[in-house]
Design a protein around this motif. Sequence first.
Motif, PDB file in Angstrom:
ATOM      1  N   GLU A 284       0.833  -1.202   0.000  1.00 40.73           N
ATOM      2  CA  GLU A 284       0.000   0.000   0.000  1.00 40.73           C
ATOM      3  C   GLU A 284       0.870   1.255   0.000  1.00 40.73           C
ATOM      4  OE1 GLU A 284      -2.895   0.150   3.072  1.00 40.73           O
ATOM      5  OE2 GLU A 284      -3.830  -1.761   2.536  1.00 40.73           O
TER       6      GLU A 284
ATOM      7  N   ASP B 225       1.073   4.141  -2.998  1.00 43.70           N
ATOM      8  CA  ASP B 225       0.895   5.566  -2.738  1.00 43.70           C
ATOM      9  C   ASP B 225       2.162   6.352  -3.077  1.00 43.70           C
ATOM     10  OD1 ASP B 225      -1.695   5.224  -1.921  1.00 43.70           O
ATOM     11  OD2 ASP B 225      -1.240   5.194   0.216  1.00 43.70           O
TER      12      ASP B 225
ATOM     13  N   LYS C  83       2.634   7.398  -6.635  1.00 46.67           N
ATOM     14  CA  LYS C  83       1.874   8.570  -7.063  1.00 46.67           C
ATOM     15  C   LYS C  83       2.641   9.860  -6.800  1.00 46.67           C
ATOM     16  CE  LYS C  83      -2.442   6.211  -5.802  1.00 46.67           C
ATOM     17  NZ  LYS C  83      -3.590   6.193  -4.848  1.00 46.67           N
TER      18      LYS C  83
END
Length: 221
Positions: free
Chosen positions: A42, A46, A49
């Motif tokens: 996870e 993230d 990005k």
Amino acid sequence: MITKVELEFLVALQKNNNREWFAAHKKEFQSHEKKVKSFFKEINDDLEKLDSIDKMQVFRIYRDVRFSKDKSPYKNHFSVGFSRTKPLLRGGYYLHIEPGASFIGGGFWDPNAEDLNRIRKEFETDDEEIRAIIADPTFQKVFGELKGDELKTAPKGFDKAHPAIDLIRKKQFLVSKSFTDQEVIHPDFKKEVLATFQAMRPFFDYMSDVLSTNLNGESLY
């Protein structure tokens, strides 16, 4: 998220760091490992990005004891590294989960001789930009100072009286931030991890620019 259960398992492993105990608790370990890997994934998703990540490396629980006096077969922590996309982007992010000793680290752990000399030459030529970065209030609040092993004197070919000799002597260029167990198991920990990684970016982007250009500022790629 990381929970108290994962930390308690690591505490038990530290107290029972032997193959017999681990074999008896391997299914429990695999369950915790799966959850932690999901958490790391996870973070990777993230982070992608926010930055260009070449790879995520989850480090194995098994220790390499061949050249170590400590023959304990297992690590008492979970850890992961995220590498930025070379050659234009340099630096790496690291997350270490260990009861009482969790931290985030990043930077340049073992630069090769060519990169190390290029960094030192940059500092010798102009240390104004790097000093502004490490003196920035956000950098100071999150990391405190630039860390890493250093020589006791000037490296060969550099003046020991140079105003930037404190930076030139360094062999590593690292930043880190520690976290308490309560912070690690807090629901906002992932957010804190990403914010800490983001705080490294001015330093990483500066070093990337240095390592992808020559002293005249001309691109090497």
